[in-house]
Motif scaffolding. Structure first.
Motif, PDB file in Angstrom:
ATOM      1  N   ASP A 151       0.857  -1.190   0.000  1.00  0.00           N
ATOM      2  CA  ASP A 151       0.000   0.000   0.000  1.00  0.00           C
ATOM      3  C   ASP A 151       0.891   1.237   0.000  1.00  0.00           C
ATOM      4  O   ASP A 151       2.119   1.139   0.024  1.00  0.00           O
ATOM      5  N   SER A 152       0.298   2.394  -0.004  1.00  0.00           N
ATOM      6  CA  SER A 152       1.060   3.637  -0.159  1.00  0.00           C
ATOM      7  C   SER A 152       1.963   3.962   1.036  1.00  0.00           C
ATOM      8  O   SER A 152       2.848   4.795   0.921  1.00  0.00           O
ATOM      9  N   SER A 153       1.769   3.284   2.166  1.00  0.00           N
ATOM     10  CA  SER A 153       2.597   3.586   3.338  1.00  0.00           C
ATOM     11  C   SER A 153       3.955   2.877   3.302  1.00  0.00           C
ATOM     12  O   SER A 153       4.849   3.201   4.078  1.00  0.00           O
ATOM     13  N   THR A 154       4.122   1.920   2.414  1.00  0.00           N
ATOM     14  CA  THR A 154       5.375   1.171   2.327  1.00  0.00           C
ATOM     15  C   THR A 154       6.259   1.755   1.238  1.00  0.00           C
ATOM     16  O   THR A 154       5.806   1.952   0.111  1.00  0.00           O
ATOM     17  N   THR A 155       7.506   1.993   1.580  1.00  0.00           N
ATOM     18  CA  THR A 155       8.435   2.522   0.582  1.00  0.00           C
ATOM     19  C   THR A 155       9.362   1.418   0.085  1.00  0.00           C
ATOM     20  O   THR A 155       9.685   0.474   0.820  1.00  0.00           O
ATOM     21  N   ALA A 156       9.786   1.556  -1.144  1.00  0.00           N
ATOM     22  CA  ALA A 156      10.735   0.612  -1.719  1.00  0.00           C
ATOM     23  C   ALA A 156      12.047   0.638  -0.945  1.00  0.00           C
ATOM     24  O   ALA A 156      12.666  -0.398  -0.715  1.00  0.00           O
ATOM     25  N   GLU A 157      12.435   1.822  -0.524  1.00  0.00           N
ATOM     26  CA  GLU A 157      13.696   1.962   0.210  1.00  0.00           C
ATOM     27  C   GLU A 157      13.670   1.208   1.540  1.00  0.00           C
ATOM     28  O   GLU A 157      14.670   0.629   1.954  1.00  0.00           O
ATOM     29  N   SER A 158      12.513   1.214   2.223  1.00  0.00           N
ATOM     30  CA  SER A 158      12.430   0.494   3.495  1.00  0.00           C
ATOM     31  C   SER A 158      12.536  -1.013   3.271  1.00  0.00           C
ATOM     32  O   SER A 158      13.166  -1.718   4.055  1.00  0.00           O
ATOM     33  N   LEU A 159      11.949  -1.508   2.196  1.00  0.00           N
ATOM     34  CA  LEU A 159      12.070  -2.932   1.884  1.00  0.00           C
ATOM     35  C   LEU A 159      13.498  -3.265   1.437  1.00  0.00           C
ATOM     36  O   LEU A 159      14.056  -4.284   1.828  1.00  0.00           O
ATOM     37  N   ALA A 160      14.094  -2.410   0.633  1.00  0.00           N
ATOM     38  CA  ALA A 160      15.461  -2.641   0.165  1.00  0.00           C
ATOM     39  C   ALA A 160      16.437  -2.702   1.333  1.00  0.00           C
ATOM     40  O   ALA A 160      17.398  -3.480   1.307  1.00  0.00           O
ATOM     41  N   ALA A 161      16.183  -1.924   2.369  1.00  0.00           N
ATOM     42  CA  ALA A 161      17.057  -1.912   3.543  1.00  0.00           C
ATOM     43  C   ALA A 161      17.034  -3.249   4.284  1.00  0.00           C
ATOM     44  O   ALA A 161      17.961  -3.556   5.037  1.00  0.00           O
ATOM     45  N   GLU A 162      16.008  -4.043   4.070  1.00  0.00           N
ATOM     46  CA  GLU A 162      15.900  -5.351   4.722  1.00  0.00           C
ATOM     47  C   GLU A 162      16.617  -6.455   3.952  1.00  0.00           C
ATOM     48  O   GLU A 162      16.741  -7.572   4.442  1.00  0.00           O
ATOM     49  N   LEU A 163      17.066  -6.159   2.762  1.00  0.00           N
ATOM     50  CA  LEU A 163      17.710  -7.160   1.919  1.00  0.00           C
ATOM     51  C   LEU A 163      19.227  -7.094   2.063  1.00  0.00           C
ATOM     52  O   LEU A 163      19.793  -6.027   2.307  1.00  0.00           O
ATOM     53  N   PRO A 164      19.903  -8.225   1.896  1.00  0.00           N
ATOM     54  CA  PRO A 164      21.346  -8.271   2.155  1.00  0.00           C
ATOM     55  C   PRO A 164      22.247  -7.716   1.061  1.00  0.00           C
ATOM     56  O   PRO A 164      23.459  -7.604   1.276  1.00  0.00           O
ATOM     57  N   HIS A 165      21.683  -7.384  -0.106  1.00  0.00           N
ATOM     58  CA  HIS A 165      22.506  -6.918  -1.220  1.00  0.00           C
ATOM     59  C   HIS A 165      21.870  -5.696  -1.873  1.00  0.00           C
ATOM     60  O   HIS A 165      20.660  -5.501  -1.767  1.00  0.00           O
ATOM     61  N   PRO A 166      22.668  -4.918  -2.595  1.00  0.00           N
ATOM     62  CA  PRO A 166      22.103  -3.791  -3.349  1.00  0.00           C
ATOM     63  C   PRO A 166      21.087  -4.284  -4.380  1.00  0.00           C
ATOM     64  O   PRO A 166      21.229  -5.382  -4.926  1.00  0.00           O
TER      65      PRO A 166
END
Length: 185
Positions: free
Chosen positions: A162-177
């Motif tokens: 939904d609109s409250s989730t950012t791609a950057e916040s999800l990317a920060a949870e992943l181990p690689h760029p």
């Protein structure tokens, strides 16, 4: 979602104000094996990093990526052993192959599983080894994400948010760029 037919356009967010986010690892196999061989992977594009050793100036990204995988999974090429990543990888491949020939298997350090299929050559063994690392890492990653992906392939995750989730916040949870794609479908 590999899509030649236009079928992917039918996949839409379940949220009224939502979107689909695809987070795609940069050079996942290269990053996985880097941790095994003691090489510090670049924070930027790994394929572009290696391409600077192959080309003096302009180059085609897809061609550079092909060169990398040919050297990685193919026969050792002495010209490439001057590149620090490939020098370490060559040594690791030889040790892995020796272990496989001596024992009839090698063990994935992340999962503890044996890789013992009828392996025909060192490139195939390396591929199986990296795929085993990849599966174990992805399973661990998915278990620890704040949101469950609606789909994942070996090097990318698709989220319906939904609109409250950012791609950057999800990317920060992943181990690689990652590279990020976002859209309604």
């Amino acid at each position: 979602l590999y899509d030649k037919t236009g079928l992917a356009i039918q996949y839409i967010s379940r949220h009224p104000d939502g979107r689909l986010l695809e987070l795609d690892y940069d050079a996942h196999h290269l990053r996985l094996i880097s941790s095994q061989i003691g090489f510090t992977a670049p924070e930027t594009s790994f394929h572009r990093y290696l391409a600077q050793f192959y080309y003096d100036s302009e180059y085609d990204y897809k061609e550079a990526k092909q060169v990398t995988f040919q050297v990685m999974y193919g026969r050792s090429n002495p010209d490439f052993e001057a590149i620090p990543f490939f020098k370490l990888l060559s040594k690791f491949k030889s040790e892995l192959w020796s272990e496989y020939l001596a024992n009839g298997y090698v063990i994935c350090p992340r999962s503890g599983r044996q890789i013992k299929a009828n392996v025909k050559d060192i490139g195939q063994l390396l591929n199986y080894y990296i795929c085993s690392l990849e599966t174990a890492e992805n399973a661990e990653t998915i278990l620890n994400l704040s949101q469950v992906p609606v789909m994942y392939s070996y090097d990318s995750f698709l989220f319906d948010v939904d609109s409250s989730t950012t791609a950057e916040s999800l990317a920060a949870e992943l181990p690689h760029p990652v590279t990020i794609k976002s859209g309604l479908n």
